[in-house]
Motif scaffolding. Structure first.
Motif, PDB file in Angstrom:
ATOM      1  N   ASP A  17     -23.373 -83.122  64.575  1.00 55.08           N
ATOM      2  CA  ASP A  17     -23.193 -84.375  65.188  1.00 55.08           C
ATOM      3  C   ASP A  17     -23.762 -85.680  64.621  1.00 55.08           C
ATOM      4  OD1 ASP A  17     -21.028 -83.168  66.593  1.00 55.08           O
ATOM      5  OD2 ASP A  17     -22.253 -83.115  68.361  1.00 55.08           O
ATOM      6  N   GLU A  18     -25.186 -85.331  64.600  1.00 52.42           N
ATOM      7  CA  GLU A  18     -25.966 -86.343  64.214  1.00 52.42           C
ATOM      8  C   GLU A  18     -25.811 -87.040  62.840  1.00 52.42           C
ATOM      9  OE1 GLU A  18     -27.709 -84.434  67.598  1.00 52.42           O
ATOM     10  OE2 GLU A  18     -27.010 -83.608  65.635  1.00 52.42           O
ATOM     11  N   GLN A  19     -25.425 -86.107  61.966  1.00 57.31           N
ATOM     12  CA  GLN A  19     -25.124 -86.230  60.393  1.00 57.31           C
ATOM     13  C   GLN A  19     -23.904 -86.960  60.345  1.00 57.31           C
ATOM     14  OE1 GLN A  19     -25.608 -82.487  59.040  1.00 57.31           O
ATOM     15  NE2 GLN A  19     -27.214 -82.772  58.100  1.00 57.31           N
ATOM     16  N   VAL A  20     -22.846 -86.751  61.131  1.00 55.93           N
ATOM     17  CA  VAL A  20     -21.573 -87.352  61.063  1.00 55.93           C
ATOM     18  C   VAL A  20     -21.717 -88.965  61.550  1.00 55.93           C
ATOM     19  CG1 VAL A  20     -19.240 -87.409  62.280  1.00 55.93           C
ATOM     20  CG2 VAL A  20     -20.163 -85.304  61.519  1.00 55.93           C
ATOM     21  N   ALA A  21     -22.607 -88.983  62.685  1.00 56.44           N
ATOM     22  CA  ALA A  21     -22.892 -90.223  63.178  1.00 56.44           C
ATOM     23  C   ALA A  21     -23.685 -91.134  62.443  1.00 56.44           C
ATOM     24  CB  ALA A  21     -23.460 -90.036  64.749  1.00 56.44           C
ATOM     25  N   TRP A  22     -24.629 -90.835  61.464  1.00 52.29           N
ATOM     26  CA  TRP A  22     -25.568 -91.514  60.952  1.00 52.29           C
ATOM     27  C   TRP A  22     -24.695 -92.789  59.906  1.00 52.29           C
ATOM     28  CZ3 TRP A  22     -30.275 -92.621  61.372  1.00 52.29           C
ATOM     29  CH2 TRP A  22     -31.260 -93.368  60.331  1.00 52.29           C
ATOM     30  N   GLY A  23     -25.037 -93.803  60.010  1.00 55.25           N
ATOM     31  CA  GLY A  23     -24.354 -94.668  59.109  1.00 55.25           C
ATOM     32  C   GLY A  23     -23.346 -95.340  59.770  1.00 55.25           C
ATOM     33  N   ALA A  24     -22.830 -95.010  60.774  1.00 54.88           N
ATOM     34  CA  ALA A  24     -21.602 -95.535  61.549  1.00 54.88           C
ATOM     35  C   ALA A  24     -20.185 -95.418  60.874  1.00 54.88           C
ATOM     36  CB  ALA A  24     -21.952 -96.877  61.939  1.00 54.88           C
ATOM     37  N   SER A  25     -19.354 -95.072  61.544  1.00 52.32           N
ATOM     38  CA  SER A  25     -17.899 -95.095  61.047  1.00 52.32           C
ATOM     39  C   SER A  25     -17.502 -93.921  59.720  1.00 52.32           C
ATOM     40  CB  SER A  25     -17.474 -96.367  60.539  1.00 52.32           C
ATOM     41  OG  SER A  25     -17.917 -96.782  59.214  1.00 52.32           O
ATOM     42  N   ASN A  26     -18.518 -92.845  59.847  1.00 53.61           N
ATOM     43  CA  ASN A  26     -17.870 -91.803  59.009  1.00 53.61           C
ATOM     44  C   ASN A  26     -17.085 -90.835  59.809  1.00 53.61           C
ATOM     45  OD1 ASN A  26     -20.227 -92.087  56.965  1.00 53.61           O
ATOM     46  ND2 ASN A  26     -21.677 -91.205  58.462  1.00 53.61           N
ATOM     47  N   ASP A  27     -16.245 -90.274  59.148  1.00 47.47           N
ATOM     48  CA  ASP A  27     -15.343 -89.379  59.503  1.00 47.47           C
ATOM     49  C   ASP A  27     -15.952 -87.737  59.614  1.00 47.47           C
ATOM     50  OD1 ASP A  27     -12.576 -90.985  59.906  1.00 47.47           O
ATOM     51  OD2 ASP A  27     -13.170 -91.139  57.579  1.00 47.47           O
ATOM     52  N   ASP A  28     -15.371 -87.160  60.500  1.00 49.29           N
ATOM     53  CA  ASP A  28     -16.110 -85.719  60.759  1.00 49.29           C
ATOM     54  C   ASP A  28     -15.529 -84.738  59.824  1.00 49.29           C
ATOM     55  OD1 ASP A  28     -17.162 -83.482  61.649  1.00 49.29           O
ATOM     56  OD2 ASP A  28     -16.772 -83.849  63.847  1.00 49.29           O
ATOM     57  N   PRO A  29     -16.231 -84.360  58.835  1.00 45.53           N
ATOM     58  CA  PRO A  29     -15.636 -83.423  57.827  1.00 45.53           C
ATOM     59  C   PRO A  29     -15.325 -82.004  58.415  1.00 45.53           C
ATOM     60  CG  PRO A  29     -17.985 -83.462  57.428  1.00 45.53           C
ATOM     61  CD  PRO A  29     -17.313 -84.491  58.490  1.00 45.53           C
ATOM     62  N   ARG A  30     -15.647 -81.535  59.634  1.00 44.24           N
ATOM     63  CA  ARG A  30     -15.436 -80.399  60.348  1.00 44.24           C
ATOM     64  C   ARG A  30     -13.995 -80.283  60.601  1.00 44.24           C
ATOM     65  NH1 ARG A  30     -20.423 -81.015  64.431  1.00 44.24           N
ATOM     66  NH2 ARG A  30     -19.308 -83.166  64.301  1.00 44.24           N
ATOM     67  N   LYS A  31     -13.411 -81.380  61.020  1.00 37.84           N
ATOM     68  CA  LYS A  31     -11.761 -81.382  61.222  1.00 37.84           C
ATOM     69  C   LYS A  31     -11.058 -81.151  59.985  1.00 37.84           C
ATOM     70  CE  LYS A  31     -13.016 -84.312  65.257  1.00 37.84           C
ATOM     71  NZ  LYS A  31     -12.773 -85.525  65.988  1.00 37.84           N
ATOM     72  N   VAL A  32     -11.454 -81.643  59.018  1.00 39.45           N
ATOM     73  CA  VAL A  32     -10.392 -81.442  57.682  1.00 39.45           C
ATOM     74  C   VAL A  32     -11.210 -80.702  56.501  1.00 39.45           C
ATOM     75  CG1 VAL A  32      -9.394 -83.597  58.326  1.00 39.45           C
ATOM     76  CG2 VAL A  32     -11.472 -83.698  56.900  1.00 39.45           C
ATOM     77  N   ARG A  56     -10.623 -86.773  46.831  1.00 37.24           N
ATOM     78  CA  ARG A  56      -9.428 -86.825  46.511  1.00 37.24           C
ATOM     79  C   ARG A  56      -8.415 -85.946  47.298  1.00 37.24           C
ATOM     80  NH1 ARG A  56      -9.262 -85.112  40.793  1.00 37.24           N
ATOM     81  NH2 ARG A  56     -10.251 -86.787  40.367  1.00 37.24           N
ATOM     82  N   GLU A  57      -8.968 -84.962  47.804  1.00 36.79           N
ATOM     83  CA  GLU A  57      -8.092 -83.942  48.588  1.00 36.79           C
ATOM     84  C   GLU A  57      -7.962 -84.220  50.005  1.00 36.79           C
ATOM     85  OE1 GLU A  57     -10.145 -82.003  44.987  1.00 36.79           O
ATOM     86  OE2 GLU A  57     -10.855 -83.239  46.631  1.00 36.79           O
ATOM     87  N   VAL A  58      -9.001 -85.060  50.575  1.00 41.36           N
ATOM     88  CA  VAL A  58      -8.759 -85.290  51.946  1.00 41.36           C
ATOM     89  C   VAL A  58      -9.181 -86.637  52.408  1.00 41.36           C
ATOM     90  CG1 VAL A  58      -9.441 -83.041  52.818  1.00 41.36           C
ATOM     91  CG2 VAL A  58     -11.119 -84.798  52.456  1.00 41.36           C
ATOM     92  N   LYS A  59      -8.510 -87.349  53.299  1.00 43.09           N
ATOM     93  CA  LYS A  59      -8.780 -88.676  53.615  1.00 43.09           C
ATOM     94  C   LYS A  59      -9.908 -88.904  54.334  1.00 43.09           C
ATOM     95  CE  LYS A  59      -5.213 -91.791  54.227  1.00 43.09           C
ATOM     96  NZ  LYS A  59      -4.295 -92.501  54.929  1.00 43.09           N
ATOM     97  N   GLY A  60     -10.642 -90.140  54.217  1.00 44.99           N
ATOM     98  CA  GLY A  60     -11.830 -90.336  54.853  1.00 44.99           C
ATOM     99  C   GLY A  60     -12.913 -90.691  54.244  1.00 44.99           C
ATOM    100  N   LYS A  61     -14.135 -90.936  54.830  1.00 45.43           N
ATOM    101  CA  LYS A  61     -15.598 -91.412  54.430  1.00 45.43           C
ATOM    102  C   LYS A  61     -16.431 -90.341  55.109  1.00 45.43           C
ATOM    103  CE  LYS A  61     -15.818 -95.632  56.846  1.00 45.43           C
ATOM    104  NZ  LYS A  61     -15.678 -97.042  56.799  1.00 45.43           N
ATOM    105  N   PHE A  62     -17.250 -89.749  54.313  1.00 43.28           N
ATOM    106  CA  PHE A  62     -18.179 -88.802  54.856  1.00 43.28           C
ATOM    107  C   PHE A  62     -19.759 -88.817  54.320  1.00 43.28           C
ATOM    108  CE2 PHE A  62     -13.905 -87.066  53.832  1.00 43.28           C
ATOM    109  CZ  PHE A  62     -13.435 -86.787  55.476  1.00 43.28           C
ATOM    110  N   ASN A  63     -20.553 -88.652  55.203  1.00 49.95           N
ATOM    111  CA  ASN A  63     -21.865 -88.770  54.776  1.00 49.95           C
ATOM    112  C   ASN A  63     -22.085 -87.524  53.822  1.00 49.95           C
ATOM    113  OD1 ASN A  63     -24.740 -88.476  55.129  1.00 49.95           O
ATOM    114  ND2 ASN A  63     -24.728 -88.836  57.148  1.00 49.95           N
ATOM    115  N   SER A  64     -22.929 -88.069  52.836  1.00 53.12           N
ATOM    116  CA  SER A  64     -23.118 -87.199  51.584  1.00 53.12           C
ATOM    117  C   SER A  64     -24.057 -86.206  51.804  1.00 53.12           C
ATOM    118  CB  SER A  64     -23.906 -88.118  50.622  1.00 53.12           C
ATOM    119  OG  SER A  64     -25.228 -88.565  50.856  1.00 53.12           O
ATOM    120  N   VAL A  65     -24.763 -86.211  53.168  1.00 53.48           N
ATOM    121  CA  VAL A  65     -25.707 -84.737  53.425  1.00 53.48           C
ATOM    122  C   VAL A  65     -25.308 -83.843  53.891  1.00 53.48           C
ATOM    123  CG1 VAL A  65     -27.708 -86.680  54.252  1.00 53.48           C
ATOM    124  CG2 VAL A  65     -26.112 -85.574  55.778  1.00 53.48           C
TER     125      VAL A  65
END
Length: 77
Positions: A17-32, A56-65
């Motif tokens: 959860d903390e990695q998804v929340a870091w930097g604000a407005s990231n999407d949750d990769p666990r869902k897609v 390319r394969e999924v919509k959203g922006k994700f924390n690189s960690v």
């Protein structure tokens, strides 16, 4: 820290959860995304303390960690 570039492929490692929340407005990769799957980087957005990746394969922006650069030279035969 990985040096991600457009066109690179990256393996989704999973995240918390903390990695998804870091930097604000990231999407949750666990869902897609599926852990261990490889995705192609379409856009890299570098910030002061984090980097967001778009794929390319999924919509959203994700924390690189949550990703590791896929190096086919060592893994493909």
């Amino acid at each position: 820290m990985e040096d991600f570039r457009v066109g690179d492929r990256a393996i989704y490692l999973g995240c918390i959860d903390e990695q998804v929340a870091w930097g604000a407005s990231n999407d949750d990769p666990r869902k897609v995304m599926i852990e261990g799957n490889i995705y192609t980087i379409e856009k890299v957005e570098v910030h002061s303390y984090h980097t967001k990746l778009y794929f390319r394969e999924v919509k959203g922006k994700f924390n690189s960690v949550a990703f590791k650069k896929y190096d086919c030279k060592n893994l493909c035969r």
